[in-house]
Design an enzyme around this catalytic site. Structure first.
Site, PDB file in Angstrom:
ATOM      1  N   ASP A  74      20.394  20.466   5.145  1.00  0.00           N
ATOM      2  CA  ASP A  74      18.991  20.392   4.572  1.00  0.00           C
ATOM      3  C   ASP A  74      17.786  20.811   5.575  1.00  0.00           C
ATOM      4  OD1 ASP A  74      19.444  18.165   5.617  1.00  0.00           O
ATOM      5  OD2 ASP A  74      18.011  16.969   4.424  1.00  0.00           O
ATOM      6  N   GLU A  75      18.234  21.443   6.688  1.00  0.00           N
ATOM      7  CA  GLU A  75      17.443  21.534   7.844  1.00  0.00           C
ATOM      8  C   GLU A  75      17.653  22.654   8.576  1.00  0.00           C
ATOM      9  OE1 GLU A  75      17.753  18.119  10.352  1.00  0.00           O
ATOM     10  OE2 GLU A  75      16.462  18.930  11.682  1.00  0.00           O
ATOM     11  N   ASP A 121      12.572  21.217   7.039  1.00  0.00           N
ATOM     12  CA  ASP A 121      13.550  20.165   6.787  1.00  0.00           C
ATOM     13  C   ASP A 121      13.115  19.377   5.257  1.00  0.00           C
ATOM     14  OD1 ASP A 121      15.126  18.081   7.042  1.00  0.00           O
ATOM     15  OD2 ASP A 121      13.628  16.626   8.723  1.00  0.00           O
TER      16      ASP A 121
END
Lengths: 368, 411
Positions: free
Chosen positions: B107-108, B13
């Site tokens: 983003d994860e 993350d």
């Protein structure tokens, strides 16, 4: 207003109209039913969602005529939970209604009858009679193909077309189409085409009796009205142009498959277990006397079913959403079905193999 | 001697992703509290940099409030195209580590690392290498990584030591490691469920283990079963190889409330254009359209419908949006106008053919794809719709929130 009525005599009409009461209403009065007590010792109960109106009548001992609206769900729940055969008295005065039965008493909030939106008066159009069971069956054989929340709003309903002695019901969601005919003495001179909204179709299907009694149908420019014993069904129509279904009926198919309906249904059902969950795609490979049904899914699992059929024509590979085929095979009643194909990108026609069958089903393939 | 792991799952993350990208691209912003979001007081904070967080600023907070809490904060308007670019770099790195990458957002992601020990070493080594690779590929962004034997524990672990964290929880220690954590860390325990758990005297995950399955099921039904499993660090879900977001949307919190249909249409037009461009850019087709209106008293209204045919054409989205607009009974005024395309699939997927095919749509698609090319070469705004010229003067620049999210159907 004051009346006495047997529990069952109130419960049945309430159950018949409750389908029109929406769970989320835009007007408070729409959560209510309109109860009208008449001097001829009858009571009429009406429910509406502004699109569909259901009015059920029954006998009652009316001591004082009048009209009022009462909370629909609560009244139904009260009736349902009272003891069988109980005598109910309903008494309305000064904005409150009292329901009494043996040792129970309920005091319900009311809204004046004037706040209840009645549908516009319906006049003109054409009227004819049709057999209740025939109409019920025709609805069952087509309604499953209606679209749901489709942006092409005219597909979110069922086309009802009458001309001469033929009534034709057509439903399509753009991927598959179901058509069924009723042939009986209707004697309608002009061509009438109306689109009945989804909800009305489902309610009518539920309300129609499965017997030889006749129901009266009135079709106008904006409404369809059906008179059943003790019940008046009225629905607004979808204001739109239904697509030209004749144009999409498959033409020029030169490959025929005859198959045992139940056997084919089961083979497809098994193969569908390993089809892509979202698209439900299956591949049908035909040639000779054999049909191969193949599926696979993103987890690289595969299924293959072989099924004996009578097949006439050049070999063909074609993909379908299996649920569309399964819906149709569950609807057709005959022992054998005939499927007519043209090519990989053209629609397929599915019919009951018996000559007297009155239904036709069209499925568009899936590009695999 | 530690036991070998039955399974290795990593959850990665990025730290304050949007803010970190801004600081990376603009050295002047480094070390300063920054708030990514619309300039207007009516916008919300999309991401706050770590420098801003001690002031009590967090994501989704109204910008006006954030600026009061952190007056020295620099407000930076979001640049989604850039975030997507960086996201592609990061996902590329993840794919170097595992063939099974499940992206949850820009983003994860989850990475299935089972069986990769002979390449990357111990789980701790894997985490270190992953962090270093992301740092290098992006030119200086940090990621927090959690590793364990289940998706659930890996995800909790990555959040455990943010920013720039690495938390490795061995399978046999997972249950004890979870025990002291608050029930808020349970997957699926929102504020309401947390209150229910507190009312039952359950405050930590360990409390749930001690309460036992029967108690949890009796009080919470199937949710209880689910929590019982999680509390015991059991989570059989595989890492799905999946990049598909469930919806792509574009919301506009407006500088001035609108009521007039024409004014709302202008915003829907822009949203439809933006969404279609992103659909094409990502190679998605949408089967559903949703319109969102937020009233001036913060009531969120949504209407949605399915499309007859999967599409990435703005005109199709817009026409549907306009139809949906008719279904809102509320007269306004509205402070937010939004649209989302949902039920997304790759455009290379299977395709159901339609009985009433509309060829018009394919022409429209070619036109829009050409406009994409022009914008790409000469910059956005070079080509405008004629009616947008007139609208431009009427519509105040609105901060927009474009999202590519996991599940936007919460309403």
């Amino acid at each position: 207003m004051k009346l006495r009525i047997k529990r069952e005599d109130l419960l049945v009409p309430l159950q018949r109209v409750i389908g029109a009461v929406e769970k989320r209403q835009t007007l408070p009065a729409l959560a209510n039913v309109l109860v009208v007590a008449r001097t001829d010792n009858s009571v009429a109960i009406t429910a509406t969602d502004l699109e569909l109106e259901l009015l059920a009548e029954n006998e009652a001992t009316v001591e004082a005529a009048g009209e009022i609206t009462l909370p629909a769900r609560k009244l139904l729940d009260i009736c349902r939970t009272l003891a069988e055969g109980a005598e109910i008295s309903l008494d309305c005065s000064e904005g409150r209604a009292t329901v009494r039965a043996t040792r129970s008493r309920f005091s319900l909030a009311t809204l004046p009858a004037a706040e209840f939106p009645a549908l516009d008066d319906i006049q003109g159009g054409v009227t004819f009679k049709i057999t209740s069971a025939a109409l019920k069956h025709a609805l069952e054989k087509t309604a499953f193909s209606m679209a749901q929340q489709d942006v092409r709003y005219y597909l979110n309903g069922l086309l009802f077309e009458v001309h001469g002695d033929v009534a034709r019901l057509v439903a399509t969601d753009g991927h598959r189409l179901a058509m069924h005919e009723i042939r009986e003495n209707l004697a309608v001179d002009e061509v009438m085409q109306v689109i009945v909204p989804r909800k009305g179709v489902h309610e009518l299907q539920r309300l129609l009796d499965d017997n030889d009694s006749e129901v009266d149908i009135q079709l106008t420019a904006n409404h369809v009205r059906v008179l059943l014993p003790g019940l008046r069904f009225t629905s607004k129509l979808i204001d739109g142009r239904f697509p030209d279904y004749q144009r999409v009926m498959p033409q020029g198919g030169d490959k025929y498959m005859l198959a045992d309906r139940e056997g084919l249904r089961q083979a497809l059902q098994r193969a569908s277990i390993l089809s892509n969950e979202k698209y439900k795609g299956i591949r049908m490979v035909m040639g000779g006397e054999e049909l191969k049904i193949q599926t696979h899914n993103p987890d690289q699992e595969e299924a293959e079913e072989e099924f004996e059929v009578e097949y006439r024509g050049d070999p063909l590979e074609i993909g379908f959403n299996v649920t569309y085929l399964l819906d149709i095979l569950a609807t057709i009643e005959g022992e054998r079905v005939q499927l007519t194909f043209k090519d990989t990108n053209s629609s397929c026609l599915v019919e009951d193999a018996r000559d007297e069958a009155l239904g036709q089903y069209v499925v568009m393939p899936m590009r695999l | 001697m530690p036991q070998p792991w039955s399974r290795i799952v990593a959850h990665a993350d990025m730290d304050a992703f949007y803010a970190a990208v801004e600081q990376l691209d603009n050295p002047d912003l480094r070390g300063r509290p920054i708030l990514v979001g619309g300039h207007s007081d009516r916008g919300v904070v999309l991401t706050a940099s770590y420098e801003a967080r001690p002031f009590g600023v967090g994501s989704a907070m109204p910008m006006a409030r954030a600026r009061k809490l952190c007056p020295q904060g620099v407000v930076v308007p979001p640049r989604f195209a850039r975030y997507e670019e960086v996201s592609a770099l990061i996902m590329g790195v993840f794919e170097d580590f595992s063939p099974h990458v499940e992206a949850l957002s820009l983003d994860e992601a989850f990475l299935e690392m089972s069986g990769a020990g002979h390449i990357f070493g111990t789980p701790t080594d894997m985490g270190r290498r992953l962090k270093a690779a992301v740092f290098e590929a992006t030119g200086g962004l940090t990621v927090s990584v959690g590793l364990s034997a289940t998706k659930y524990v890996a995800k909790v672990a990555s959040a455990h030591a943010k920013p720039d964290g690495l938390t490795v929880v061995a399978p046999e220690q997972a249950r004890d490691w979870l025990a002291p954590l608050a029930v808020a860390r349970l997957w699926g325990a929102g504020p309401k469920t947390q209150r229910r758990l507190a009312a039952l005297g359950l405050h930590t995950i360990g409390d749930l283990v001690r309460a036992g399955r029967e108690f949890l099921e009796a009080n919470l039904g199937s949710t209880g079963t689910h929590f019982h499993e999680l509390a015991h660090a059991r989570d059989p879900r595989p890492v799905a190889r999946r990049h598909s977001a469930k919806s792509i949307g574009s919301d506009r919190t407006l500088a001035h409330d609108v009521s007039a249909r024409e004014a709302i249409r202008v915003h829907l037009r822009r949203s439809a254009d933006a969404i279609a461009r992103r659909l094409r850019h990502k190679g998605y087709l949408a089967r559903g359209v949703r319109v969102k209106l937020k009233t001036s008293d913060f009531q969120l209204l949504t209407r949605q419908c399915r499309l007859p045919e999967a599409t990435d054409v703005a005109d199709a989205l817009y026409t549907t949006g306009i139809r949906l607009l008719d279904e809102f009974a509320h007269p306004g005024p509205f402070r937010l106008v939004g649209m989302a395309a949902y039920d997304l699939n790759r455009d290379t997927d299977l395709q159901q053919l339609d009985l009433f095919d509309v060829h018009q749509r394919h022409r429209q698609r070619r036109l829009e794809a050409t406009l994409d090319d022009i914008s790409e070469r000469f910059g956005p705004g070079v080509v405008l719709r004629a009616n947008a010229l007139a609208d431009a003067s009427r519509v105040a620049a609105a901060p927009t929130l474009d999202f590519l999210d996991e599940d936007a159907c919460e309403e």
